[in-house]
Scaffold this active site. Structure first.
Site: not given
Ligand code: PNS
Length: 158
Positions: A17, A41, A91, A128
């Site tokens: 990150h 999660k 990744r 993570s």
């Molecule tokens: O580190 P991660 O878990 O890959 O992050 C995922 C994240 C937080 C970027 C994604 O889940 C997100 O944007 N969540 C917010 C809710 C949202 O906007 N959902 C629609 C996405 S298409």
């Protein structure tokens, strides 16, 4: 002025990150790191703890970088701050399918584009979730996360 939005769970922040955020700082004028308050999660660290870890890690970049928790849609967070570029690290090809879906959904909801940055191959296997598993089972996470994060993991799993 160009601003990149770097969203994620950051539970906890890893060196992968940090590499992506650092590279954004060299490409964009400003970076906003958005920490999802309720990740899909269950989280080991609270949103406040994750924000504090990132703020400490980027203490020296505070003129150009902000860290905020968010809940709800990412695109609403972006629109409220007039940010029009989301940056995600990729990744491996396995990341691509889900990231592409999210990028296309976000674009259709808001017109906000997502740019993908390939992660440094050094961190290609890093996540993570794996870091938490290694730490939980007593393995060393040196080199995978910053020392402050390694210390927080050690304390959490003590
Ligand atoms: O580190 P991660 O878990 O890959 O992050 C995922 C994240 C937080 C970027 C994604 O889940 C997100 O944007 N969540 C917010 C809710 C949202 O906007 N959902 C629609 C996405 S298409």
């Amino acid at each position: 002025m160009s601003t990149a939005l770097c969203p994620g769970s950051f539970d906890p922040p890893t060196n992968g990150h940090i590499d992506v955020i650092r590279r954004c700082l060299t490409i964009f004028d400003d970076v906003v790191v958005a920490v999802v308050a309720n990740p899909s999660k269950s989280a080991l660290f609270s949103a406040d703890e994750r924000v504090a870890m990132l703020e400490e890690l980027f203490e020296a970049d505070r003129d150009h970088l902000e860290v905020h928790p968010f809940s709800g849609l990412l695109v609403d967070f972006a629109r409220d701050r007039n940010i029009d570029v989301i940056v995600k690290g990729l990744r491996a090809v396995s990341d691509f399918e889900y990231e592409l879906q999210m990028a296309q959904m976000n674009e259709s909801l808001s017109g906000i584009n997502t740019l993908f940055l390939p992660t440094n191959p050094e961190f290609g296997y890093l996540s993570s979730s794996l870091v938490k598993e290694v730490a939980r089972l007593g393995g060393s996470v040196a080199g995978l996360v910053p020392e402050t994060v390694a210390a927080a993991l050690k304390e959490r799993f003590a």
